[in-house]
Design an enzyme around this catalytic site. Structure first.
Site, short mmCIF file in Angstrom:
data_model
loop_
_atom_site.label_atom_id
_atom_site.label_comp_id
_atom_site.label_asym_id
_atom_site.label_seq_id
_atom_site.Cartn_x
_atom_site.Cartn_y
_atom_site.Cartn_z
N HIS A 409 0.81 -1.28 -0.04
CA HIS A 409 0.06 -0.20 0.06
C HIS A 409 0.87 1.39 -0.08
CE1 HIS A 409 -2.22 3.23 2.06
NE2 HIS A 409 -3.25 2.70 1.33
N CYS A 785 -1.33 -2.49 -16.46
CA CYS A 785 -1.51 -1.69 -15.69
C CYS A 785 -1.03 -1.75 -13.98
CB CYS A 785 -3.02 -1.09 -15.42
SG CYS A 785 -4.03 -2.47 -14.64
C1 PEP Z 1 -2.96 -5.17 -10.13
O1 PEP Z 1 -3.22 -6.17 -9.41
O2 PEP Z 1 -2.13 -5.35 -11.00
C2 PEP Z 1 -3.45 -3.78 -10.13
C3 PEP Z 1 -3.11 -2.92 -10.78
O3 PEP Z 1 -4.26 -3.53 -9.20
P1 PEP Z 1 -4.13 -3.21 -7.48
O4 PEP Z 1 -2.79 -2.88 -7.60
O5 PEP Z 1 -4.85 -2.03 -7.44
O6 PEP Z 1 -4.63 -4.50 -6.81
#
Ligand code: PEP
Ligand code: MG
Length: 834
Positions: A409, A785
């Site tokens: 986080h 992403c």
């Molecule tokens: C991922 O899991 O790669 C993502 C972009 O989502 P998050 O980091 O919010 O879980």
């Protein structure tokens, strides 16, 4: 002659000779010849020495392939002996000749014979007596007379330099700078042009650029009656090169020589296509160019120099794009610890978000906010951060956590905010009660003490380190503009808030590739409303609370659409487990009970009911969306109403709606049917038509494997490589930091897979997902992403797989644009060579 055979210095000297520069006679020994010397096989010494004529004085300098890999120090004045000394005394005077002899005895004794330096310190006044003392000391230490034969001297110098290159320390040092295990060393033997003696004599260095700012200006020093680089370290007597009021200058005192030097400098810049530092000697009024080395430069200067060379037509723009390391751009966006600063390291963790900041230690988000309210810079130190800490993170100048990895986080939020962040500093202990943090060496740092967090290196330093300001000058913008002309893959930004979006826009992201909508619920007073929603008993109650969140969310989206005008915005529906919005400790629960006017027992019971053994694999993402459909209904309405609103004042907006954590086609079908219904209502209510696109976030292995049928309802697939890495390895992204470094050190994993995309495993799933997705829908738009999106290796992979774009934190957008351009240029160069 090539740098890979004779080394960079030799190659450079050859080019200077070809430019008709006055370079003293020079002979280069190849890597192979030097390897033979190290093994005891000497070259034919008579042949080697022949080009220099009778009784020359010589220098030997190292010539590694890349000058940054270092090499043994140069040795000057080889050939000095009693006879030569006597002759030189007559030629240039006793003091000057003796100084040269003493300097040679010193470097031979210390660097070649490897004797202790003490008996060979240079006296203030060179006398014949001091020569005698040094020669005696040499004989005493080695039981041999100081060698008088110039050929023997040269042979020993070559042997010692060849062997020094093979030493363990030298090898480790150069490998740390990227040299291959078998990197070779060339040696350059050159006739000495004497900067000591009659007439105008001296030596110096000149360069035509400021190595810190990258500005074009003449810099350097010259010292009369000196050799080598002495001018740079001289305590007094050295001249500046240019007349600028600081002191006497070569420009004023030796104007003709100065003009010649400037002319040579220009020629070197143009023909060697690089900013070089030139070492020169004036021997009895005559200028000699001894050496040219690439000017060492700061990150900022490296960008300016590359751009200026291209703007002056010396190199093409693609060459300028290739010359800058993308990592340099990320650094330039943030303050950095100044390179020469002494580092009193408290602990080292994972460098999770680049840049450096200085501030007072605080241990809670509330204290960070209080500190910010007093305009007092602070560093938020936590075991780990949770969504509750977001406001504290906004208020802090940097974040330091004991736990967590590169996708934890704190790391994700830190990168999004451009906030320096070190995570996983697992050797640090936080004593909450005493409000101190304890370093691995036992030192204690109390709340309020000043520390420096260096998110670029992972270091946490005691006290206030000197910081350098970010440098977003015109050269930076120009370089990126050129990069975009070569780039063949899109770069979007992960942006959760209007502020992020603005940063993304400033860095010319081509849209938002991931807006994690849940982050909007941690802003301002929304957290309270969110908690009310979590405590709602029935679907109606939940809907009623969500009604209050709707205008806030709509407002966010309107702002995002307006900021990104004309660019795509991909909004991911709510993803995290609900318990992330609840306080983690008892006092938080009490506060919550007060806020919601509920008995503490009810709060406790609800918190308990929401807790999961494995929340990251539990009720989150689309699973939560299907269980509490009112949440996605509200978000869809907010998106569509914002679409209508923002399209009124600008270009029509076509929102992209992305569904997280999908593992089955039916999930998409169910969400789609509800959201389509919401769209229908909004169209009817507003009397406005609009379009939108669905996308699926591929972040479970099953979604990749089943992409062919999942893609039926999706115009795009975006690979969430954070969760996909977590699930492919079965490795918790929040806990892996604990053992990752030992795993990487033991070569269990080549790299931290949350940091560097695992091409072999996770990449295979990406490939399968892309192929199967294309089988289901030929024109499906593909992207990644996850946090890998900004890294060169992931961009390389995505280009090869024909992905449409990558999406990364806004602050990584510039370096991603540059990496993408470099990869495209390399490919086109390879193709044109075929
Ligand atoms: C991922 O899991 O790669 C993502 C972009 O989502 P998050 O980091 O919010 O879980
Ligand atoms: Mg995810």
């Amino acid at each position: 002659m090539s740098p890979s055979v004779h080394g960079g210095r030799a190659k450079c000297l050859q080019r200077l000779v070809r430019l008709d520069m006055p370079v003293p006679t020079t002979v280069a020994l190849s890597f192979d010849a030097v390897r033979d010397i190290a093994r005891g096989q000497m070259p034919d010494m008579d042949e080697l020495i022949a080009p220099f004529g009778g009784a020359p004085l010589l220098s030997v300098r190292p010539s590694s392939q890349d000058p940054d890999w270092g090499g043994p120090s140069a040795i000057l004045n080889i050939g000095m002996n009693d006879e030569r000394h006597a002759a030189l005394c007559a030629e240039i005077g006793e003091e000057a000749a003796t100084a040269i002899y003493l300097r040679f005895i010193q470097s031979y004794a210390v660097q070649v014979a490897r004797l202790d330096p003490e008996p060979f310190y240079l006296p203030d006044t060179p006398t014949l007596e001091s020569v005698r003392v040094m020669l005696d000391a040499f004989e005493y230490e080695t039981d041999e007379v100081f060698p008088q034969d110039p050929v023997q001297q040269l042979g020993e110098v070559l042997r010692s330099m060849a062997r020094a290159w093979d030493g363990t320390t030298a090898r480790l040092l150069r490998q740390a700078k990227g040299a291959p295990i078998d990197a070779g060393l060339g040696l350059v033997v050159q006739r000495i042009a004497l900067g000591v003696g009659q007439g105008t004599s001296g030596s110096g260095v000149i360069q035509f650029v400021d190595e810190v700012t990258g500005e074009r200006r003449i810099k350097g020093r010259y010292l009369s009656q000196s050799q080598g680089r002495e001018a740079l370290s001289a305590a007094k007597g050295a001249l500046y090169l240019v007349q600028d009021g600081r002191g006497p200058s070569v420009e004023e005192e030796l104007p003709e020589l100065f003009a010649e030097l400037v002319r040579f400098g220009e020629l070197v810049r143009v023909r060697l296509r690089e900013e070089m530092q030139i070492e020169f000697t004036i021997e009895n009024g005559k200028l000699h160019i001894l050496d040219g080395v690439r000017v060492q430069r700061s990150n900022r200067a490296s960008v300016r120099i590359a751009v200026a060379l291209a703007e002056d037509g010396i190199i093409p723009t693609d060459e300028a794009v290739m010359r800058v390391d993308p990592a340099v751009l990320s650094e330039l966006l943030h303050r950095q610890v100044a390179p020469m600063t002494e580092r009193d390291r408290i602990v080292r963790g994972i460098a999770a978000s680049p840049g450096a900041a200085v501030g007072r230690i605080v241990f809670s988000a509330n204290d960070a906010q209080a500190s910010a309210a007093r305009s007092e810079p602070c560093i938020l130190v936590r075991r780990e951060t949770t969504p509750e800490d977001i406001r504290g993170m906004h208020a802090a100048n940097a974040v330091l956590t004991v736990r967590g990895g590169i996708t934890s986080h704190a790391a994700v939020i830190g990168r999004g905010l451009g906030l320096p962040c070190v995570v996983g500093a697992s050797d640090l202990v936080i004593d909450k009660k005493r409000r101190v943090m304890i370093a691995p060496d036992g030192r204690e740092f109390a709340e309020g003490e000043v520390i420096t967090v260096d998110g670029s290196s992972g270091d946490v330093l005691a006290g206030t380190a000197t910081l350098e300001e970010p440098a977003l000058d015109n050269a930076f913008q120009t370089l990126l503009k050129w990069a975009d002309e070569y780039r063949d893959i899109g770069v979007r930004a992960n942006a959760d808030t209007p502020a992020d979006a603005q940063t993304a826009r400033n860095f010319l992201a081509q849209g938002i590739g991931l807006c994690r909508t849940e982050h909007m619920f941690f802003e301002g007073d929304r957290l309270g409303v969110m908690r009310e929603m979590i405590f709602a008993h029935t679907s109606e109650d939940r809907r009623a609370v969500l009604e209050r969140l709707l205008p806030m969310q709509r407002g966010d989206f309107i702002e995002l659409f307006e900021i990104m005008q004309g660019k795509p915005v991909c909004i991911r529906l709510f993803d995290p487990p609900l318990h992330e919005f609840l306080p983690a400790d008892k006092s938080g629960h009490r506060e919550l009970a007060e806020q919601l006017s509920l008995p503490l027992s009810e709060v406790n019971a609800r918190v308990e009911a929401l807790s999961e053994y494995n929340p990251m694999l539990g009720m989150r993402g689309v699973r939560l969306g299907l269980t509490y459909p009112e949440i996605y209904d509200m978000q869809a309405r907010a998106i569509f109403e914002a679409t209508v609103e923002a399209s009124r004042s600008g270009d029509p907006v076509v929102p992209e709606i992305m569904i997280p954590l999908v593992s089955a086609m039916r999930e998409v079908e169910l969400v789609k049917s509800r959201i389509d219904a919401v769209a229908g209502h909004v169209r009817a209510e507003t009397g406005t038509n609009f379009t939108y696109r669905y996308g699926v976030m591929v972040e479970t292995p099953r979604a990749a494997l089943r992409a062919e049928d999942i893609v039926q309802y999706a115009a795009f697939l975006s690979f969430g490589t954070n969760d996909l890495t977590q699930m492919t390895y079965g490795l918790s992204r929040d806990d892996a930091g604990r053992f990752m470094s030992s795993y990487v050190n033991a070569h269990v994993y080549a790299e931290d897979p949350f940091h560097t995309l695992d091409i072999e495993g996770v990449g295979e799933l990406l490939k399968i997902g892309a192929e199967r997705g294309r089988l289901g829908r030929r024109d499906v738009v593909l992207s990644i992403c996850g946090e890998h999106g900004g890294s060169r290796s992931a961009i390389d992979f995505c280009r090869r797989q024909g992905f449409d774009y990558v999406s990364c934190s806004p602050f990584r957008v510039p370096s991603a644009r540059l990496s993408a351009a470099q990869l495209a240029i390399s490919d086109s160069r390879k193709n044109s060579m075929r």
